[in-house]
Design a protein around this motif. Sequence first.
Motif, short mmCIF file in Angstrom:
data_model
loop_
_atom_site.label_atom_id
_atom_site.label_comp_id
_atom_site.label_asym_id
_atom_site.label_seq_id
_atom_site.Cartn_x
_atom_site.Cartn_y
_atom_site.Cartn_z
N VAL A 97 0.84 -1.20 0.00
CA VAL A 97 0.00 0.00 0.00
C VAL A 97 0.88 1.26 0.00
O VAL A 97 0.63 2.21 -0.75
CB VAL A 97 -0.95 0.00 1.22
CG1 VAL A 97 -1.76 1.31 1.26
CG2 VAL A 97 -1.89 -1.19 1.17
N VAL A 98 1.91 1.24 0.83
CA VAL A 98 2.82 2.39 0.91
C VAL A 98 3.56 2.58 -0.41
O VAL A 98 3.78 3.71 -0.86
CB VAL A 98 3.81 2.21 2.08
CG1 VAL A 98 4.88 3.30 2.05
CG2 VAL A 98 3.06 2.24 3.42
N GLU A 99 3.93 1.49 -1.04
CA GLU A 99 4.64 1.57 -2.32
C GLU A 99 3.76 2.21 -3.40
O GLU A 99 4.23 3.03 -4.19
CB GLU A 99 5.08 0.18 -2.77
CG GLU A 99 5.64 0.10 -4.18
CD GLU A 99 6.91 0.93 -4.39
OE1 GLU A 99 7.26 1.18 -5.56
OE2 GLU A 99 7.53 1.35 -3.39
N PHE A 100 2.48 1.86 -3.42
CA PHE A 100 1.58 2.50 -4.39
C PHE A 100 1.52 4.01 -4.12
O PHE A 100 1.57 4.82 -5.06
CB PHE A 100 0.19 1.89 -4.33
CG PHE A 100 -0.74 2.46 -5.39
CD1 PHE A 100 -0.85 1.83 -6.62
CD2 PHE A 100 -1.47 3.61 -5.17
CE1 PHE A 100 -1.67 2.36 -7.62
CE2 PHE A 100 -2.30 4.15 -6.15
CZ PHE A 100 -2.40 3.53 -7.38
N ALA A 101 1.38 4.38 -2.86
CA ALA A 101 1.30 5.80 -2.51
C ALA A 101 2.58 6.53 -2.91
O ALA A 101 2.53 7.67 -3.40
CB ALA A 101 1.04 5.95 -1.01
N ARG A 102 3.72 5.89 -2.71
CA ARG A 102 4.99 6.53 -3.07
C ARG A 102 5.12 6.67 -4.59
O ARG A 102 5.48 7.72 -5.10
CB ARG A 102 6.15 5.68 -2.53
CG ARG A 102 7.53 6.30 -2.77
CD ARG A 102 8.62 5.27 -2.62
NE ARG A 102 8.51 4.23 -3.63
CZ ARG A 102 8.89 4.37 -4.90
NH1 ARG A 102 9.37 5.54 -5.33
NH2 ARG A 102 8.77 3.37 -5.75
N LYS A 103 4.79 5.60 -5.30
CA LYS A 103 4.99 5.57 -6.75
C LYS A 103 4.00 6.45 -7.50
O LYS A 103 4.35 7.08 -8.51
CB LYS A 103 4.89 4.13 -7.24
CG LYS A 103 5.26 3.93 -8.71
CD LYS A 103 5.29 2.46 -9.07
CE LYS A 103 5.72 2.25 -10.52
NZ LYS A 103 5.78 0.80 -10.86
N TYR A 104 2.77 6.54 -6.99
CA TYR A 104 1.72 7.26 -7.71
C TYR A 104 1.19 8.46 -6.91
O TYR A 104 0.02 8.81 -7.04
CB TYR A 104 0.59 6.29 -8.08
CG TYR A 104 1.03 5.19 -9.01
CD1 TYR A 104 1.31 5.46 -10.35
CD2 TYR A 104 1.19 3.90 -8.54
CE1 TYR A 104 1.75 4.46 -11.20
CE2 TYR A 104 1.62 2.88 -9.39
CZ TYR A 104 1.90 3.17 -10.71
OH TYR A 104 2.32 2.17 -11.57
N ARG A 105 2.06 9.04 -6.13
CA ARG A 105 1.68 10.19 -5.31
C ARG A 105 1.02 11.29 -6.14
O ARG A 105 -0.03 11.84 -5.78
CB ARG A 105 2.92 10.76 -4.59
CG ARG A 105 2.72 12.11 -3.93
CD ARG A 105 4.03 12.65 -3.38
NE ARG A 105 3.91 14.06 -3.02
CZ ARG A 105 3.43 14.49 -1.87
NH1 ARG A 105 3.03 13.64 -0.96
NH2 ARG A 105 3.34 15.79 -1.63
#
Length: 318
Positions: free
Chosen positions: A178-186
Motif C-alpha cells: 500500500v505504501v509503495e503504491f502511494a509513493r509511486k503514484y503520489r
Amino acid sequence: MSSESVSVLVERAIDQAFEFAELKKFGAAVNAFALARTLALDMADPLEMRRRLARNVAGFRRERETYRARLATRDGGTDTIVVLSDSLGLPRPDEAAREPHTYSWQLRDLSDGARIDSLCQRFFTTDHVVQTLDENPELGAEADVVVHVGLNDCANRMFLEPERLSLALLPDDLNAKVVEFARKYRLQILRHLPSRHYVPLERFRANLDVIVQRLLQRKAKRVILATIIMPPIRFWRGTPGINANFGRYNHEIMQAASRSDVLLLDIDRLVWHALPPDQSETDSPLLHDGMHLSYAGHSLMARHIVDLLKGKPKPRPR
C-alpha cells in the motif's frame, strides 16, 4: 471479521490499483487505492486503534514536554513568551546533545531574558492548539503568545493519521504494498482524488478565531499569528495545487489577525525573500527538505518576533 479476511480485501483492492495504474487508467487506480486505505481503517480493531492513537500522541507530547522543560531551566525574567508551534519549533534530531538553534531558544537572548514557554509538538495543528488551551486554562495569561501552526493543517494528505496507523495492523508485506503504491503514484493520487487535510479550511478558520479569543480573554499582552512557510518551487511538481492551497490557509491567518487586531508575522514572505537565488543551501533559511528552518531561518524568525513585540516598524522590501 478476522484480520485474515481484512487483509484479503485490502490486498484485492491494492492489486487492482496497481493493475489499473499499469494500464494508465489513473482515475480507476487511485480510487482502488482509496478503497484499500478505507478498508484498512474501517476494518481495523477499534480498541487497538485507540491504543495506537493514544500512544502516538503520548510520544509527541513527551518530546514536547522534554524540550519545554529544557527551555524552562534557563534563567528568565518577569516577562513570558509562549510559543505554540509544530515541529518547526523543535530541535532537529542531531541537536539532542548540543544547544538547539530553534527560534524559541534564541528568543530568550533576543528578548532581554524573557521566560520562554515552548509548546512545540510534531504534527501539531490548530485543533491541538485549541485542545491545549482548553486543558491549560492559565496558558497565555498575561504573556506574549506566538502561534505558528498550519503546515500540518493545510498539507494535502494521502493518508490521514488514523489511516496511516491502521496500515501497521496489516501484514508487513501488504503494508509495504500500500505504501509503495502511494509513493509511486503520489502525483496521481493528489491530482485525481479530492483534497484531504488534517484540518479542513472551514475548521481552520474557526479554530483561529477560537485561539485568538481564548488568549485575549486571558489578557494575553500581545498575540502574534505567523503564516505558513510554503516549500520552494522545486517541490511544487510533486504536489499539485500546493501554492493555491497554502495561499488559502495563509489568507485565513491574515484575515484572523485583521479581524481580531492582533499582530501578524508573515514569515512565509520573509523566508521567500531570504531564499538564495541559486537555490543553494548555504545561508538558506530552509533546510534541504524545503520545510524545516535552518539556523538562518530560526534566527530570522526570532528577530522578527522580537521586533514585533518591541513595536518596531516592518522592514520595507529591498
